[in-house]
Write an enzyme that holds these catalytic residues in place. Structure first.
Site, PDB file in Angstrom:
ATOM      1  N   CYS A   6      28.813 -98.776 -25.644  1.00  0.00           N
ATOM      2  CA  CYS A   6      29.074 -97.332 -25.637  1.00  0.00           C
ATOM      3  C   CYS A   6      28.274 -96.650 -26.750  1.00  0.00           C
ATOM      4  O   CYS A   6      27.049 -96.588 -26.674  1.00  0.00           O
ATOM      5  CB  CYS A   6      30.580 -97.081 -25.744  1.00  0.00           C
TER       6      CYS A   6
ATOM      7  N   HIS B  15      33.018-101.236 -21.842  1.00  0.00           N
ATOM      8  CA  HIS B  15      33.648-101.880 -22.996  1.00  0.00           C
ATOM      9  C   HIS B  15      34.203-103.259 -22.643  1.00  0.00           C
ATOM     10  O   HIS B  15      35.371-103.381 -22.258  1.00  0.00           O
ATOM     11  CB  HIS B  15      34.803-101.010 -23.514  1.00  0.00           C
TER      12      HIS B  15
ATOM     13  N   GLU C 261      35.044-105.520 -24.697  1.00  0.00           N
ATOM     14  CA  GLU C 261      36.054-105.880 -25.700  1.00  0.00           C
ATOM     15  C   GLU C 261      37.434-105.346 -25.344  1.00  0.00           C
ATOM     16  O   GLU C 261      38.436-105.757 -25.945  1.00  0.00           O
ATOM     17  CB  GLU C 261      35.627-105.368 -27.091  1.00  0.00           C
TER      18      GLU C 261
END
Length: 229
Positions: free
Chosen positions: A86, A195, A197
């Site tokens: 991002c 994302h 994560e």
């Protein structure tokens, strides 16, 4: 391997990245403030999402001049893994570590949801744990995620198989060729808008992101050991 998770003023996914690589994957990692001038002792860099410097001027543009950036470029030049998600992707393109640029979504609105992605190249050190053309699901959360590049750059990305992820189904931001993530020519720098994560455990809605970090740990350990030898 020891990873540096870079923190900028306005980063808000830094703890997510640290949790993913350290607590879930079991790798050694710690925060490094953007004003530091050394990454001695680190074997890889993770650049989180957020709103570095409030997204003033252009997303990632001010962060690209931070004191830590020459060290990030040094590690990249040495072949060590550098990953940005991002805002991290925005910083990588603004700093010249990846080609192209990221601009406002076509909708001019911030978009936050789970998004389908197709793994276009599973032969990279970041994606070897996926199947080629596999469709996975990861969260996105951005207002300036439209990837654009000139025709020559796009042709080069295609020729070198540098397009790693594309949006599947809906293109949420209008990115050219539906591009969601790319690597550099050397294959050790990855930038992507989604994302991974945030997709590490089924409890959180999905675990497709875990295989990206597993790929990093599987493929870069020997390469980093060779560099450090």
């Amino acid at each position: 391997m020891k990873f540096a998770v870079i923190q900028f003023p306005g980063s808000n996914c830094d703890f997510d990245l640290l949790w993913a690589i350290r607590d879930v994957m079991g790798a050694e990692a710690e925060f490094v403030w953007h004003d530091e001038k050394s990454l001695a002792g680190f074997d890889g860099v993770l650049i989180p999402g957020g709103f570095s410097y409030g997204d003033y001027l252009r997303c990632g543009s001010i962060a690209s001049f931070a004191n830590i950036m020459p060290e990030i470029k040094r590690l990249a030049a040495e072949g060590k893994p550098v990953f940005g998600t991002c805002n991290g992707f925005q910083i990588l393109v603004e700093s010249g570590l990846l080609p192209g640029v990221l601009i406002r979504n076509d909708s001019l609105k911030f978009v936050s949801k789970w998004q389908g992605l197709k793994v276009r190249n599973n032969r990279t050190n970041f994606t070897s744990e996926y199947a080629e053309n596999e469709v996975i699901s990861l969260p996105i959360a951005h207002g300036e995620g439209k990837y654009v590049a000139d025709e020559a750059t796009l042709a080069e990305l295609k020729a070198n198989d540098q397009i790693v992820f594309t949006y599947e189904g809906e293109n949420p931001n209008g990115s050219v060729e539906a591009i969601a993530g790319i690597v550099n020519k050397a294959g050790n720098v990855l930038g992507m808008m989604p994302h991974p994560e945030r997709a590490m455990e089924d409890l959180l809605g999905g675990c497709d992101g875990a295989r990206l970090f597993a790929s990093i740990l599987k493929n870069f350990v020997e390469k980093v050991e060779e560099v450090n030898a």
